[in-house]
Design a protein around this motif. Structure first.
Motif: not given
Length: 91
Positions: A62-64, A40, A45, A47
């Motif tokens: 989606r966030p890892y 991001h 963050e 992803m």
């Protein structure tokens, strides 16, 4: 559990795939292809970028940490998978 690292091109299934009908399974419901891992630009963050292999083949991010998380067995007691997404075993 084996190797959980993600690679571009890996096929994964969402845990809800074990809860669908045979017809839905034949239509590739809850099957996805890993497109990549991204950062991001604002928050840094990590992803996961992935694409549905059904319907209109939408792409998602989606966030890892969420992608790799365990299934909430309290909320989904009938789920068979340990993790939210798991690699599909290819023969």
């Amino acid at each position: 559990m084996g190797d959980r690292r993600l690679h571009v091109g890996d096929l994964v299934q969402h845990f809800k795939r074990d809860l669908i009908s045979e017809d839905e399974a034949k239509a590739n419901m809850y099957l996805y292809k890993i497109i990549g891992v991204a950062e991001h630009s604002e928050t840094r963050e990590i992803m996961v970028v992935y694409q549905a292999l059904y319907g209109d083949f939408k792409m998602y991010v989606r966030p890892y940490a969420m992608f790799m998380s365990k299934v909430d067995k309290v909320k989904y007691p009938d789920a068979k998978q340990v993790y939210r997404f798991e690699k599909v075993k290819q023969s």
